[in-house]
Design an enzyme around this catalytic site. Structure first.
Site, PDB file in Angstrom:
ATOM      1  N   LYS A  77       0.851  -1.196   0.000  1.00 22.79           N
ATOM      2  CA  LYS A  77       0.000   0.000   0.000  1.00 22.79           C
ATOM      3  C   LYS A  77       0.884   1.243   0.000  1.00 22.79           C
ATOM      4  O   LYS A  77       1.870   1.315   0.736  1.00 22.79           O
ATOM      5  CB  LYS A  77      -0.907  -0.020   1.234  1.00 22.79           C
ATOM      6  CG  LYS A  77      -1.944   1.102   1.287  1.00 22.79           C
ATOM      7  CD  LYS A  77      -2.846   0.941   2.514  1.00 22.79           C
ATOM      8  CE  LYS A  77      -3.915   2.026   2.578  1.00 22.79           C
ATOM      9  NZ  LYS A  77      -4.811   1.859   3.747  1.00 22.79           N
ATOM     10  N   SER A 115      -9.890   2.287   3.029  1.00 25.15           N
ATOM     11  CA  SER A 115      -8.996   2.980   2.116  1.00 25.15           C
ATOM     12  C   SER A 115      -8.076   2.045   1.334  1.00 25.15           C
ATOM     13  O   SER A 115      -7.475   2.455   0.331  1.00 25.15           O
ATOM     14  CB  SER A 115      -8.129   3.968   2.910  1.00 25.15           C
ATOM     15  OG  SER A 115      -7.262   3.288   3.806  1.00 25.15           O
ATOM     16  N   SER A 142     -10.304   0.022   7.383  1.00 21.50           N
ATOM     17  CA  SER A 142      -9.754   0.108   6.027  1.00 21.50           C
ATOM     18  C   SER A 142      -9.017  -1.125   5.536  1.00 21.50           C
ATOM     19  O   SER A 142      -8.548  -1.152   4.403  1.00 21.50           O
ATOM     20  CB  SER A 142      -8.828   1.327   5.921  1.00 21.50           C
ATOM     21  OG  SER A 142      -9.571   2.514   5.962  1.00 21.50           O
TER      22      SER A 142
END
Length: 492
Positions: free
Chosen positions: A78, A158, A182
């Site tokens: 990420k 997210s 998330s």
């Protein structure tokens, strides 16, 4: 031979160690898949050279008999984790061109364990969002579609780039971060597993901060066993992180068991919210049946302050974001807007106006407001008190049960654009995940089945502090009984 991209982390690790294929073959297969999946917009930066270099090192280690825990396994990272020599943006223009001179603790641990990096994954800007529509680099698209429809679906947020990449077989696993859900919500939306460990289990050093008392990194992968093996390499004490727990890392994978005899599972009555879709309620009942079949005792519990969790979170998290994001001023790194004749304050304002997206600005403004003189006690102090009450609810619940079972999200994935004009509707996506985040508890989402439109639905297991093993075991029990094998079609 099975397509290498269909194999998960443990299958790749074990197959490589057994000599079934080379690490270079694996890295090449996944790098090809990354290139072929550009329509999903899951990646901000692709790094096939990193994956291939790690693969060549793994192949040499196998010859030398010095294999590491993740040798032969390429991963997605990420783009919230700082990676030395590779751009890190947090999906925000304010960090355009920022190339760290250091490595986050977690990526350092993963690379030391033999893993390679396929690239940096897209996300909601500064991890603020539930649909991956706030990224400065464009929406991530889910590989799933509603039956009979071509409407693009949200991958959750997210960590939407991570969820989409794993579900689409572009990576066997990916790092995620979870502030209020998330990891878990996007995992539920795309039919994979993801665990948020106890706050402090994984170092936050080198991870771009959103809300420091809530942010926690964790793994996202296609099975519970993969998550257990992955988490073992992510977790551990870090003296550079003042919130890191100085505790040994358990052997979660080796201790996995779907036998829940003697375990008590609590079903929080407050999570049965008004207007819950029938598919979610049916999934929850099916999850209860799965755990009962695994030998667990099921009982109702009460978490009376649950109804205050969402407003509490949306005071505390923006307040911490307002403080954390004050460091982005255009002076030292990243975006700088300098209008002709501008003074320092005007440069700050122009840089932040151009660099931050609308959702980030919204949360900064909320956070600054609740921290301002005259409102601090009325909002922020009160929210911290309610946070304590929510944590106490969980503490009392552990007297009656060992784990909690809830849905992960109040619905299946929604279409891109469906909720983007209504921030409150978007925030409600976290209604089931936020309470355990406020309490710092380990929690995991595992796929439980499909809704009538053919979209994945997730079940959430919440555990006592530091009981990742119990959470993983309950997840495994569900996984074994749900038999979730559906995968999205390769429409892209």
């Amino acid at each position: 031979m099975t397509d290498l991209t269909d194999l998960g982390i443990v299958e790749l690790r074990d197959g490589f160690a057994a000599g079934d294929f080379s690490a270079r073959e694996v890295a090449t297969a996944f790098s090809t898949a990354v290139s072929a999946g550009k329509a999903l917009n899951a990646w901000i930066v692709e790094t096939p050279e990193h994956a291939l270099a790690a693969a060549d090192a793994a192949d040499a280690d196998r010859v030398a008999g010095t294999l590491k825990p993740l040798s032969g396994v390429p991963l997605g990272i990420k783009d919230l984790f700082c990676t030395k020599g590779v751009q890190t943006t947090a999906a925000s223009h304010i960090l355009d061109g920022f190339v760290p001179e250091y490595e986050s603790t977690i990526t350092s641990k993963l690379f030391a364990a033999g893993a390679g990096m396929l690239g940096k994954l897209n996300l909601d800007q500064f991890a603020m969002g539930s649909s991956n529509e706030t990224s400065a680099y464009g929406n991530v698209v889910s590989p799933w579609r509603r039956a009979g429809s071509d409407v693009a679906m949200a991958p959750g947020g997210s960590s939407g780039g991570s969820s989409s990449a794993v579900a689409a077989r572009m990576a066997p696993g990916a790092t995620g971060t979870d502030t209020g859900g998330s990891i878990r919500q996007p995992a539920a939306f795309v039919g994979i597993s993801g665990i948020k460990p106890t706050y402090g289990r994984c170092s936050r050093w080198g991870v771009v901060a959103f809300a420091s008392s809530l942010d926690q990194a964790g793994p996202m992968a296609r099975s519970v066993r993969d998550c257990a093996a992955f988490l073992e390499q992510m977790a551990g004490f870090d003296p550079k992180d003042s919130t890191s727990l100085d505790l040994p890392v358990p052997k979660w994978e080796a201790a996995l068991s779907g036998d829940l005899r003697g375990k008590r599972i609590g079903v929080p009555k407050e999570y049965r919210v008004d207007g819950m879709p029938a598919a979610i309620d049916a999934l929850w009942e099916q999850g209860i049946a799965y755990l009962r079949d695994a030998g667990a005792e099921i009982g109702d519990v009460s978490l009376p302050h649950t109804k205050y969790a969402l407003p509490t979170y949306y005071i505390i998290a923006p307040a911490e974001a307002s403080s954390n994001l004050a460091r982005y001023d255009g002076v030292r790194y990243g975006e700088r807007e300098l209008p002709e004749g501008a003074n320092l304050q005007e440069m700050y304002a122009a840089t932040r106006a151009a660099g931050f997206g609308p959702e980030v600005k919204r949360r900064i403004l909320i956070g600054t407001y609740v921290l301002s003189a005259g409102y601090y006690d009325a909002y922020y102090t009160q929210a911290q008190k309610v946070r304590t009450l929510i944590a106490r609810d969980f503490e009392r619940a552990w007297g009656a049960c060992d784990l909690l079972l809830t849905p992960t999200a109040p619905s299946a994935a929604f279409a891109l654009g469906e909720k983007s004009d209504d921030p409150l509707a978007m925030y409600l996506n976290d209604v089931f995940t936020v309470p355990s985040s406020l309490a710092g508890l380990p929690a995991m989402s595992v796929p439980g089945g499909l809704d009538a439109a053919g979209l994945p639905l997730g079940l959430q297991i919440i555990g006592r502090p530091l009981d990742e093993q119990g959470v993983l075991n309950a997840g495994l029990a569900i996984e074994e009984r749900a038999g979730f094998t559906a995968r999205p079609g390769a429409w892209w």
